[in-house]
Design a protein around this motif. Structure first.
Motif, PDB file in Angstrom:
ATOM      1  N   MET A  36       2.485  -4.494  -7.068  1.00 53.13           N
ATOM      2  CA  MET A  36       3.519  -5.425  -6.632  1.00 53.13           C
ATOM      3  C   MET A  36       4.524  -4.703  -5.738  1.00 53.13           C
ATOM      4  SD  MET A  36       6.943  -6.242  -7.446  1.00 53.13           S
ATOM      5  CE  MET A  36       7.168  -5.666  -9.127  1.00 53.13           C
ATOM      6  N   LEU A  37       4.921  -3.504  -6.156  1.00 50.38           N
ATOM      7  CA  LEU A  37       5.860  -2.727  -5.338  1.00 50.38           C
ATOM      8  C   LEU A  37       5.225  -2.338  -4.012  1.00 50.38           C
ATOM      9  CD1 LEU A  37       7.345  -0.410  -8.124  1.00 50.38           C
ATOM     10  CD2 LEU A  37       8.480  -2.335  -7.015  1.00 50.38           C
ATOM     11  N   LYS A  38       3.957  -1.983  -4.062  1.00 58.18           N
ATOM     12  CA  LYS A  38       3.255  -1.562  -2.842  1.00 58.18           C
ATOM     13  C   LYS A  38       3.129  -2.723  -1.858  1.00 58.18           C
ATOM     14  CE  LYS A  38      -1.010   0.767  -1.414  1.00 58.18           C
ATOM     15  NZ  LYS A  38      -2.290   1.345  -1.874  1.00 58.18           N
ATOM     16  N   GLU A  39       2.843  -3.917  -2.389  1.00 60.13           N
ATOM     17  CA  GLU A  39       2.669  -5.083  -1.525  1.00 60.13           C
ATOM     18  C   GLU A  39       3.960  -5.449  -0.803  1.00 60.13           C
ATOM     19  OE1 GLU A  39       1.167  -8.106  -4.042  1.00 60.13           O
ATOM     20  OE2 GLU A  39      -0.863  -7.271  -4.143  1.00 60.13           O
ATOM     21  N   LYS A  40       5.089  -5.145  -1.439  1.00 58.42           N
ATOM     22  CA  LYS A  40       6.366  -5.433  -0.784  1.00 58.42           C
ATOM     23  C   LYS A  40       6.634  -4.504   0.392  1.00 58.42           C
ATOM     24  CE  LYS A  40       8.982  -7.658  -4.495  1.00 58.42           C
ATOM     25  NZ  LYS A  40      10.246  -7.642  -5.263  1.00 58.42           N
ATOM     26  N   GLY A  41       5.854  -3.424   0.479  1.00 59.30           N
ATOM     27  CA  GLY A  41       5.979  -2.520   1.615  1.00 59.30           C
ATOM     28  C   GLY A  41       7.164  -1.586   1.546  1.00 59.30           C
ATOM     29  N   GLU A  42       7.837  -1.530   0.388  1.00 58.84           N
ATOM     30  CA  GLU A  42       9.041  -0.707   0.303  1.00 58.84           C
ATOM     31  C   GLU A  42       8.815   0.566  -0.510  1.00 58.84           C
ATOM     32  OE1 GLU A  42      12.236  -3.052  -1.192  1.00 58.84           O
ATOM     33  OE2 GLU A  42      11.866  -4.734   0.161  1.00 58.84           O
ATOM     34  N   TYR A  43       7.942   0.505  -1.507  1.00 55.59           N
ATOM     35  CA  TYR A  43       7.781   1.640  -2.414  1.00 55.59           C
ATOM     36  C   TYR A  43       6.303   1.975  -2.589  1.00 55.59           C
ATOM     37  CZ  TYR A  43      12.486   0.014  -3.737  1.00 55.59           C
ATOM     38  OH  TYR A  43      13.782  -0.394  -3.723  1.00 55.59           O
ATOM     39  N   MET A  44       6.027   3.221  -2.961  1.00 50.44           N
ATOM     40  CA  MET A  44       4.732   3.688  -3.466  1.00 50.44           C
ATOM     41  C   MET A  44       3.563   3.317  -2.559  1.00 50.44           C
ATOM     42  SD  MET A  44       5.202   3.071  -7.571  1.00 50.44           S
ATOM     43  CE  MET A  44       3.707   3.976  -7.968  1.00 50.44           C
ATOM     44  N   GLN A  45       3.733   3.477  -1.256  1.00 48.81           N
ATOM     45  CA  GLN A  45       2.638   3.177  -0.330  1.00 48.81           C
ATOM     46  C   GLN A  45       1.459   4.133  -0.524  1.00 48.81           C
ATOM     47  OE1 GLN A  45       2.695   0.383   1.764  1.00 48.81           O
ATOM     48  NE2 GLN A  45       4.395   0.062   0.332  1.00 48.81           N
ATOM     49  N   TRP A  46       1.703   5.280  -1.129  1.00 49.29           N
ATOM     50  CA  TRP A  46       0.658   6.272  -1.359  1.00 49.29           C
ATOM     51  C   TRP A  46      -0.252   5.925  -2.537  1.00 49.29           C
ATOM     52  CZ3 TRP A  46       1.104   7.803  -6.333  1.00 49.29           C
ATOM     53  CH2 TRP A  46       2.371   7.633  -6.961  1.00 49.29           C
ATOM     54  N   TYR A  47       0.179   4.981  -3.382  1.00 45.72           N
ATOM     55  CA  TYR A  47      -0.520   4.743  -4.658  1.00 45.72           C
ATOM     56  C   TYR A  47      -1.865   4.065  -4.423  1.00 45.72           C
ATOM     57  CZ  TYR A  47      -1.499   3.059  -9.382  1.00 45.72           C
ATOM     58  OH  TYR A  47      -2.083   2.799 -10.600  1.00 45.72           O
ATOM     59  N   ASN A  48      -2.893   4.557  -5.132  1.00 46.07           N
ATOM     60  CA  ASN A  48      -4.240   4.004  -4.967  1.00 46.07           C
ATOM     61  C   ASN A  48      -4.928   3.883  -6.333  1.00 46.07           C
ATOM     62  OD1 ASN A  48      -6.445   2.969  -3.565  1.00 46.07           O
ATOM     63  ND2 ASN A  48      -7.395   4.989  -3.323  1.00 46.07           N
ATOM     64  N   ASP A  49      -4.305   3.216  -7.257  1.00 46.53           N
ATOM     65  CA  ASP A  49      -4.867   2.922  -8.587  1.00 46.53           C
ATOM     66  C   ASP A  49      -5.175   4.171  -9.411  1.00 46.53           C
ATOM     67  OD1 ASP A  49      -4.656   0.239  -8.241  1.00 46.53           O
ATOM     68  OD2 ASP A  49      -6.773  -0.113  -7.764  1.00 46.53           O
ATOM     69  N   GLU A  50      -4.476   5.278  -9.144  1.00 46.27           N
ATOM     70  CA  GLU A  50      -4.737   6.479  -9.942  1.00 46.27           C
ATOM     71  C   GLU A  50      -4.427   6.257 -11.418  1.00 46.27           C
ATOM     72  OE1 GLU A  50      -3.920   7.856  -5.737  1.00 46.27           O
ATOM     73  OE2 GLU A  50      -3.015   6.419  -7.149  1.00 46.27           O
TER      74      GLU A  50
END
Length: 771
Positions: free
Chosen positions: A1-15
């Motif tokens: 949810m945070l990633k989709e907003k484009g503001e946080y955790m763009q690096w996250y890939n379901d780790e």
């Protein structure tokens, strides 16, 4: 949810999700049991049963341990598409549901993971069970499966029927839910008001929460366990967050700023008493303020989260919290999971659910905007009678008002020592104080106080004082002599001593343990209740009189049949269907006066046992019985003189050793309740029985609770609860009740004693101060 907003955790890939999946697979071997209930612990490196694992030998787990998996495991299945996690969690929940006690719809605390037998058969909403109930309701909310809601509603109906004694929540026995299992409550039940908010049952949530808050104000923190009169039972406090959780949900439901003040108190106490240089330390003793070198992870995960959300404005939270549900550890799961990866087969179990009173669920899942439009007065009106529930001293203002009313000529409040249950004026005063009389199914009578029903706050205070005085009077009961059960043995043809009925003793009359047994034919007295001079003295002369319970004191019945020439008496319960299988036996107390004039033996039989004698009279007319402290051997001479009895009469012969052993295990007594009609028509005071014999109260089972909002105490005009062995009887109702049993195979005495000893050991273990 945070990633989709484009503001946080763009690096996250379901780790983290992949790590959670790996962990889930490592946990699955714990479910390798015949029942599907998981082992309580597993070694993540070695699994189960390997020598290095040092696990896999356990046989028991708690209900909450096995029943608090469905949210996390279902979420893992829905996120990853691997259905096995949800399947295993559902199987465990299904098994617990199947093993519920069917007559009470309650579950025990501890269960055998291999056999499914209940190890600890007490039930409550605190330690060992708490989150099982929580996850049934939340599983319905998260997964949309109606079966979970039906199960929760069934359990909730049983909780409110047996465990809830507002504002208290007291553990009971699952087989005999009218009997309290203990006289204290543990801190984990503080989550329950929050769950009631989710369910939509706001009033009891407010009541219990306010009681808990009063305990906190007295001790700064909620003790790990506290008694029904709010004394510390276990003094530790590991910074548990359940009370903060309920505070947050009540604020959400009512919009009452009072709960912001409660949250402020919690924060101030944490900073003042628990804060140390490196964090917050658990309290070793809330009375002394000593610390433990410990701060559990739930303190961070839950306590701070709920307190933050309590004070946060909407813009302080970067997502809509209404789109999520909290797990029992305050982690958030999105509600859209209910429509994701639904590949779990659901069996249709609708027919398994009990038909319930629909009115109990009228407010399930309410719209709080409609029910409580931010009106603080609603919650305040419920809390007001409870504001002094813990502090037994009355508010100074009320004392001043009361003193002024005395000077103006008003009557002083009713005192417990003066109370007479047959005095209509006294009953009216009780009603004014918010105290009511309740007739229980087992024939007893309870006094219950709902302070909210009192005519005024002054009357509510008087009612609280009255209930506390009743508790003090009841302490005399502990000094009473407690007698073992007696035996009524049918010795005439065609029984010849085979039928042995367990009988309750009397505190007056001939003591069968010190004198020879009494033998004679039985005859019914007229009037059957034995409350006046007998009109058929010739029928009972030289015989054992049968009389019915109720309408007057036991001692009065005994005197009337003794004056008619009876050599003994058997009182038969007037509560149809009662049995020593489902209710505790009791000893009959005197009437508060000298009973030395009563010289005949008196015994008590429940309705089921008494009907055996009455049926025998109808069939054979002449029925001879033996009243004794324990059953005697059969009479072989009489049996040989008669023809061989039919197989129907080859019932179990209860031996003397069995009765004697039973008396060691079952030390049970109940009380003689005044009937409803007698409350208004018979001027018999309960006071002498209370003050001299402690005959009207049952303190150790805590049928009364010293709270302003809800006080209960058993009032019975004639007898005293013998309850220090109730738990053993609850556990051994099949073995330790030496009741008549038609056509049963005789069980070896060694086997019976082994069963008893096993259950006693289980309860001794339960009594250890371990949650």
């Amino acid at each position: 949810m945070l990633k989709e907003k484009g503001e946080y955790m763009q690096w996250y890939n379901d780790e983290l999700l992949q790590m959670a999946k790996q962990l889930g697979y490592k946990l699955l071997p714990a479910f390798n049991t015949t029942s599907g209930l998981p082992y309580p612990r597993i070694n993540l490196k070695f699994g189960i049963r390997k020598p290095e694992a040092r696990t896999g030998t356990e046989t028991d787990t708690c209900t909450a341990c096995a029943g608090t998996l469905i949210l996390e495991f279902a979420a893992l299945s829905r996120f990853t598409g691997a259905t096995i996690f949800e399947e295993y969690a559902r199987k465990a929940l299904d098994f617990l549901w199947e093993k519920r006690q069917r007559s009470s719809n309650l579950v025990g605390v501890t269960i055998n993971i291999h056999t499914g037998d209940w190890v600890r058969k007490d039930s409550g909403v605190g330690a060992g069970i708490d989150s099982y109930y929580e996850y049934l309701l939340k599983a319905y909310v998260l997964l949309g499966d109606d079966s979970f809601l039906e199960r929760f509603n069934t359990h909730y109906d049983a909780i409110m029927r047996y465990i809830s004694q507002p504002p208290l929540l007291l553990d009971v026995h699952i087989h005999k839910p009218m009997l309290n299992a203990r006289t204290w409550m543990d801190a984990l039940l503080a989550f329950f008001p929050g769950l009631q908010v989710l369910k939509g049952d706001i009033r009891p949530a407010i009541e219990t929460h306010e009681m808990l808050y009063q305990v906190i104000k007295k001790h700064n923190f909620l003790p790990e366990a506290f008694t029904t009169d709010f004394r510390v039972h276990w003094a530790q406090h590991p910074l548990r967050p359940e009370f903060a959780e309920s505070t947050y949900f009540l604020y959400k439901a009512t919009g009452d700023p009072y709960y912001l003040e409660v949250g402020k108190t919690l924060i101030e106490n944490l900073n003042k008493y628990a804060r140390v240089p490196c964090g917050f330390a658990a309290m070793k003793d809330v009375r002394t303020g000593s610390h433990e070198d410990r701060m559990d992870s739930f303190f961070l995960a839950e306590m701070f989260k709920y307190l933050y959300l309590l004070f946060a404005d909407k813009e302080d939270v970067i997502f809509d919290i209404e789109d999520y549900i909290f797990t029992t550890e305050a982690h958030l799961l999105p509600l859209w999971l209910s429509t994701t990866n639904q590949r779990i087969s659901k069996k249709n179990t609708t027919s398994e659910y009990t038909e319930l009173d629909d009115s109990n669920f009228d407010w399930t899942c309410p719209n709080t905007q409609i029910l409580f439009p931010n009106d603080p007065l609603y919650a305040q009106s419920i809390r007001e009678p409870l504001k002094n529930v813990v502090d037994k001293s009355c508010p100074r203002g009320i004392i001043r008002v009361r003193e002024e009313s005395f000077r103006s000529g008003a009557k002083p409040p009713l005192r417990a020592r003066d109370f007479m249950a047959t005095n209509p004026e006294h009953l009216e005063i009780l009603k004014k104080m918010g105290v009511s009389l309740i007739h229980l199914k087992d024939g007893r009578v309870q006094l219950v106080q709902h302070a909210i029903q009192a005519a005024s706050s002054i009357d509510a205070e008087d009612g609280l004082r009255f209930m506390q005085e009743m508790i003090e009077l009841s302490s005399q009961q502990q000094k009473e002599q407690q007698l073992p059960p007696r035996a009524v043995q049918i010795v005439s043809h065609p029984f010849f001593g085979r039928v042995v009925l367990t009988a309750g003793p009397a505190q007056f009359g001939l003591d069968l343990s010190k004198h020879k047994e009494t033998r004679g034919f039985v005859a019914s007295s007229k009037p059957y209740n034995g409350c006046s001079e007998l009109t058929n003295p010739e029928a009972v002369m030289g015989k054992i009189a049968l009389i019915q319970r109720g309408q007057c004191m036991f001692a009065e019945k005994a005197r009337n049949i003794q004056n008619a020439g009876a050599i003994g008496g058997i009182v038969i319960d007037d509560n149809e269907g009662s049995s020593s299988d489902t209710a505790p036996l009791f000893q009959m107390a005197g009437d508060g006066r000298d009973t030395d004039d009563i010289t005949i033996p008196m015994l008590f039989l429940f309705s089921k046992e008494g009907s055996i004698i009455l049926d025998a009279i109808r069939e054979y007319e002449e029925v001879e019985v033996l009243l004794s402290d324990k059953a005697k051997d059969r009479d072989p001479e009489m049996e040989n003189e008669e023809e061989q009895p039919s197989s129907e009469n080859d019932s179990q012969n209860q031996s003397a050793e069995q009765i004697a052993s039973g008396s060691q295990e079952v030390d049970l007594v109940d009380q003689e309740p005044p009937e409803e009609s007698s409350l208004n028509s018979h001027p018999e005071s309960l006071s002498p029985a209370v003050t001299d014999n402690a005959a009207s109260i049952s303190p150790s089972e805590q049928n009364f609770n010293p709270t302003e909002n809800h006080e209960t105490t058993s009032l019975d005009g004639e007898c005293t609860d013998l309850d220090n062995q109730l738990q053993e009887q609850s556990e051994t109702e099949e073995d330790s009740n030496p009741n008549v049993s038609w056509g049963k195979k005789v069980q070896p005495i060694d086997s019976i004693l082994a069963d008893w000893n096993e259950d006693i050991e289980a309860f001794e273990m339960m009594e250890k101060d371990e949650l």
